[in-house]
Scaffold this motif. Structure first.
Motif, PDB file in Angstrom:
ATOM      1  N   PRO A 189       0.911  -1.097   0.103  1.00  0.00           N
ATOM      2  CA  PRO A 189       0.002   0.022   0.004  1.00  0.00           C
ATOM      3  C   PRO A 189       1.023   1.338   0.020  1.00  0.00           C
ATOM      4  O   PRO A 189       1.777   1.333   0.694  1.00  0.00           O
ATOM      5  CB  PRO A 189      -0.680  -0.058   1.451  1.00  0.00           C
ATOM      6  CG  PRO A 189       0.009  -1.068   2.141  1.00  0.00           C
ATOM      7  CD  PRO A 189       0.780  -1.763   1.395  1.00  0.00           C
ATOM      8  N   GLY A 190       0.567   2.197  -0.825  1.00  0.00           N
ATOM      9  CA  GLY A 190       1.367   3.467  -0.905  1.00  0.00           C
ATOM     10  C   GLY A 190       0.609   4.806  -1.076  1.00  0.00           C
ATOM     11  O   GLY A 190      -0.521   4.580  -1.438  1.00  0.00           O
ATOM     12  N   PHE A 191       0.962   5.751  -0.746  1.00  0.00           N
ATOM     13  CA  PHE A 191       0.868   7.082  -0.856  1.00  0.00           C
ATOM     14  C   PHE A 191       1.514   8.045  -2.083  1.00  0.00           C
ATOM     15  O   PHE A 191       2.905   7.780  -1.861  1.00  0.00           O
ATOM     16  CB  PHE A 191       0.659   7.789   0.387  1.00  0.00           C
ATOM     17  CG  PHE A 191      -0.396   7.364   1.422  1.00  0.00           C
ATOM     18  CD1 PHE A 191      -1.856   7.761   1.313  1.00  0.00           C
ATOM     19  CD2 PHE A 191      -0.025   6.290   2.158  1.00  0.00           C
ATOM     20  CE1 PHE A 191      -2.686   7.171   2.304  1.00  0.00           C
ATOM     21  CE2 PHE A 191      -0.940   5.778   3.199  1.00  0.00           C
ATOM     22  CZ  PHE A 191      -2.415   6.302   3.095  1.00  0.00           C
ATOM     23  N   PHE A 192       0.924   8.925  -2.635  1.00  0.00           N
ATOM     24  CA  PHE A 192       1.857   9.548  -3.562  1.00  0.00           C
ATOM     25  C   PHE A 192       1.789  11.044  -3.024  1.00  0.00           C
ATOM     26  O   PHE A 192       0.904  11.696  -2.922  1.00  0.00           O
ATOM     27  CB  PHE A 192       1.212   9.808  -4.864  1.00  0.00           C
ATOM     28  CG  PHE A 192       1.970   9.947  -6.172  1.00  0.00           C
ATOM     29  CD1 PHE A 192       3.084   9.238  -6.581  1.00  0.00           C
ATOM     30  CD2 PHE A 192       1.732  11.474  -6.738  1.00  0.00           C
ATOM     31  CE1 PHE A 192       3.903   9.815  -7.652  1.00  0.00           C
ATOM     32  CE2 PHE A 192       2.649  11.773  -7.537  1.00  0.00           C
ATOM     33  CZ  PHE A 192       3.582  11.002  -7.926  1.00  0.00           C
ATOM     34  N   THR A 193       3.042  11.774  -2.859  1.00  0.00           N
ATOM     35  CA  THR A 193       3.056  13.009  -2.141  1.00  0.00           C
ATOM     36  C   THR A 193       2.852  14.001  -3.363  1.00  0.00           C
ATOM     37  O   THR A 193       3.090  13.719  -4.667  1.00  0.00           O
ATOM     38  CB  THR A 193       4.299  13.162  -1.944  1.00  0.00           C
ATOM     39  OG1 THR A 193       5.409  13.371  -2.727  1.00  0.00           O
ATOM     40  CG2 THR A 193       4.862  12.245  -0.771  1.00  0.00           C
ATOM     41  N   THR A 194       2.638  15.238  -3.044  1.00  0.00           N
ATOM     42  CA  THR A 194       2.521  16.531  -3.792  1.00  0.00           C
ATOM     43  C   THR A 194       3.695  16.725  -3.838  1.00  0.00           C
ATOM     44  O   THR A 194       4.699  16.422  -3.070  1.00  0.00           O
ATOM     45  CB  THR A 194       1.412  17.453  -3.244  1.00  0.00           C
ATOM     46  OG1 THR A 194       1.862  17.685  -1.893  1.00  0.00           O
ATOM     47  CG2 THR A 194       0.329  17.024  -2.841  1.00  0.00           C
ATOM     48  N   PRO A 195       3.892  17.667  -4.779  1.00  0.00           N
ATOM     49  CA  PRO A 195       5.460  18.034  -5.150  1.00  0.00           C
ATOM     50  C   PRO A 195       6.159  19.072  -3.921  1.00  0.00           C
ATOM     51  O   PRO A 195       5.366  19.754  -3.222  1.00  0.00           O
ATOM     52  CB  PRO A 195       5.371  19.035  -6.137  1.00  0.00           C
ATOM     53  CG  PRO A 195       4.040  18.557  -7.020  1.00  0.00           C
ATOM     54  CD  PRO A 195       3.402  18.046  -5.986  1.00  0.00           C
ATOM     55  N   ASP A 196       7.431  18.587  -3.465  1.00  0.00           N
ATOM     56  CA  ASP A 196       7.777  19.357  -2.248  1.00  0.00           C
ATOM     57  C   ASP A 196       8.518  20.711  -3.058  1.00  0.00           C
ATOM     58  O   ASP A 196       8.272  21.119  -4.086  1.00  0.00           O
ATOM     59  CB  ASP A 196       8.889  18.368  -1.584  1.00  0.00           C
ATOM     60  CG  ASP A 196      10.162  17.826  -2.671  1.00  0.00           C
ATOM     61  OD1 ASP A 196      10.304  18.473  -3.589  1.00  0.00           O
ATOM     62  OD2 ASP A 196      11.057  17.217  -2.308  1.00  0.00           O
ATOM     63  N   VAL A 197       9.329  21.233  -2.338  1.00  0.00           N
ATOM     64  CA  VAL A 197       9.974  22.570  -2.644  1.00  0.00           C
ATOM     65  C   VAL A 197      10.755  22.524  -3.801  1.00  0.00           C
ATOM     66  O   VAL A 197      10.862  23.500  -4.628  1.00  0.00           O
ATOM     67  CB  VAL A 197      10.753  23.265  -1.290  1.00  0.00           C
ATOM     68  CG1 VAL A 197       9.667  23.525  -0.118  1.00  0.00           C
ATOM     69  CG2 VAL A 197      11.839  22.158  -0.919  1.00  0.00           C
ATOM     70  N   SER A 198      11.503  21.154  -4.123  1.00  0.00           N
ATOM     71  CA  SER A 198      12.221  21.062  -5.279  1.00  0.00           C
ATOM     72  C   SER A 198      11.450  20.600  -6.367  1.00  0.00           C
ATOM     73  O   SER A 198      12.040  20.417  -7.412  1.00  0.00           O
ATOM     74  CB  SER A 198      13.300  20.153  -5.090  1.00  0.00           C
ATOM     75  OG  SER A 198      13.083  18.848  -4.784  1.00  0.00           O
ATOM     76  N   GLY A 199      10.257  20.389  -6.282  1.00  0.00           N
ATOM     77  CA  GLY A 199       9.406  19.974  -7.353  1.00  0.00           C
ATOM     78  C   GLY A 199       9.134  18.363  -7.499  1.00  0.00           C
ATOM     79  O   GLY A 199       8.707  17.846  -8.207  1.00  0.00           O
ATOM     80  N   ARG A 200       9.700  17.571  -6.476  1.00  0.00           N
ATOM     81  CA  ARG A 200       9.742  16.295  -6.489  1.00  0.00           C
ATOM     82  C   ARG A 200       8.683  15.456  -5.868  1.00  0.00           C
ATOM     83  O   ARG A 200       8.150  16.172  -4.739  1.00  0.00           O
ATOM     84  CB  ARG A 200      11.029  15.452  -5.636  1.00  0.00           C
ATOM     85  CG  ARG A 200      12.280  15.731  -6.434  1.00  0.00           C
ATOM     86  CD  ARG A 200      13.381  14.975  -5.911  1.00  0.00           C
ATOM     87  NE  ARG A 200      13.321  13.645  -5.974  1.00  0.00           N
ATOM     88  CZ  ARG A 200      13.956  12.515  -5.389  1.00  0.00           C
ATOM     89  NH1 ARG A 200      15.124  12.999  -4.950  1.00  0.00           N
ATOM     90  NH2 ARG A 200      13.597  11.306  -5.525  1.00  0.00           N
TER      91      ARG A 200
END
Length: 332
Positions: A161-172
Motif C-alpha cells: 500500500p502506498g501514498f503519492f505525495t504532492t511536489p515538495d519545494v524542489s518539485g519532487r
C-alpha cells in the motif's frame, strides 16, 4: 551441447537465465487481474479506504525486466487516496497524520492520529482473503508488503500500500510505503525504472541481458550472494555515462563488469534515487570475498576469450562452464 561460444551463451541465456516468455505473459496477466480485484474492494466494502488508481505502479526487477529464473515474486504498489493526510520526514522514517472523519482513521496507532502501516497491510490482507479466488491462498504480512501466495502459480505477489505525495519545494514527488515497523518511508521506483530503461536504450538494448547474466553469476554458491538490487545498481553504474556502446555479445562485457564490481563492492554505493545514502549493506568480510571472486572470474573470462580467439572452442567453453556452472552448455 554447443559448437561455438555464441551458441553456448544463447542457449544458456534462453534456458537457464532469462525468464520463459510464456511464464512472463502468464505472470503479467495474473498481476493485472489481481490489480483489478483490488480496485473493486472499495466498491464492495465501504470500510475499505478509497484508492488512488492513477499512481499504482509495478516495480521491482520483474517490472524492470532484470529478473532471472525462476520467477518467485511480483511487486506492485497500490495507491491509496490521502484525503488530506500529511507526512513528516524524520530521515529514518516517515510519519503520516490522518485528519478526522476519513476511512484511514480506523487504521491509526492507538489513541493517535498517526497512521499505522502494519494495520493498513493487515486490513488489505483481510479483504484480499474475501475474494473467492484467494480464499485458500496463503496471505500474510512480510515487512512492507501483503504477500499473496497462490497454489496455482509458482510466484507470489508482494502488494505494497502506498501514498503519492504532492511536489515538495524542489518539485519532487515520492511514494510513501510501509517501513516494516509501523510507520512509513519514502521511495520512488520510477527512478530505478527510468534509469535502467535509459541506460539500456543508449547501449542498443544490450545492458539488461548483462544485468541478468551477472545476477546469475552472483547467485552461484562460489561466494556470498550480494543483494540483487545492489548488483543491478553496480552494473548500471558501469554503463552509465559511457560513450562506447555495450556489445550485443554478453561474454565480451562480462569481464569488465566484474572488474567494476570487484572495486565497487568494497565501497559505499549511493542510492540512485537519492533517498537513502549507502545501499551497500554487505558485511566487510563478504565484500572482500565477492571482490576476490569477481577479480578471479574476470581473469578467467579473459582467458576464455583468448582461447576462443585461438580457435580452441572446447577450452573456451570449458572455462565458461567453470565460471557459470554446469548449466552452461558443454562443447560438442
Amino acid at each position: 551441447m554447443a559448437n561455438s561460444v555464441i551458441e553456448a551463451f544463447n542457449k544458456f541465456l534462453s534456458e537457464s537465465v532469462n525468464l520463459d516468455s510464456a511464464t512472463t505473459g502468464t505472470a503479467r496477466r495474473s498481476r493485472d487481474w489481481l490489480l483489478e480485484q483490488i480496485h473493486l474492494l472499495p466498491r464492495r466494502h465501504t470500510e475499505f479506504p478509497p484508492l488512488y488508481e492513477d499512481v499504482d505502479i509495478h516495480y521491482g526487477s520483474f517490472a524492470r525486466r532484470t529478473k532471472i529464473r525462476e520467477l518467485d515474486d511480483l511487486d506492485l504498489i497500490v495507491g491509496i487516496a490521502a484525503y488530506g493526510t500529511t507526512y513528516a520526514d524524520y530521515g529514518t522514517s516517515v510519519q503520516l497524520t490522518v485528519p478526522d472523519g476519513i476511512a484511514l482513521s480506523a487504521f491509526c496507532h492507538p489513541n493517535s492520529t498517526l497512521l499505522n502501516s502494519k494495520r493498513v497491510i493487515n486490513m488489505m490482507i483481510g479483504y484480499l482473503s474475501e475474494i473467492p479466488q484467494y480464499r485458500k491462498a496463503d496471505i500474510k504480512r512480510n515487512g512492507s508488503a501483503a504477500v499473496l501466495d497462490l497454489t496455482s502459480y509458482p510466484w507470489s505477489f508482494d502488494i505494497v500500500p502506498g501514498f503519492f505525495t504532492t511536489p515538495d519545494v524542489s518539485g519532487r514527488t515520492f511514494y510513501i510505503i510501509p517501513d516494516g515497523s509501523g510507520h512509513w518511508k519514502k521511495t520512488d521506483p520510477r527512478i530505478d525504472q527510468n534509469r535502467a530503461s535509459a541506460i539500456n536504450q543508449w547501449h542498443d538494448g544490450n545492458v539488461l541481458r548483462v544485468i541478468r547474466l551477472i545476477k546469475y553469476w552472483n547467485r552461484r554458491a562460489t561466494m556470498p550472494t550480494a543483494p540483487a538490487y545492489l548488483i543491478e545498481c553496480m552494473v548500471l553504474s558501469h554503463y552509465e555515462g559511457r560513450a562506447n556502446r555495450a556489445s550485443e555479445f554478453v561474454d565480451l562485457e562480462f569481464g569488465s563488469v566484474l572488474t567494476t564490481i570487484a572495486s565497487m563492492i568494497l565501497a559505499p554505493v549511493q542510492d540512485p534515487k537519492g533517498i537513502d545514502s549507502d545501499i551497500n549493506s554487505v558485511s566487510w568480510d563478504d565484500r572482500v570475498r565477492i571482490s576476490v571472486r569477481a577479480t578471479q572470474d574476470a581473469a578467467e573470462a579473459t582467458r576464455a576469450r583468448a582461447a576462443e580467439n585461438a580457435k580452441d572452442l572446447r577450452l573456451s567453453i570449458g572455462i565458461w562452464r567453470q565460471i557459470l556452472g554446469s548449466d552452461f552448455p558443454k562443447f560438442g
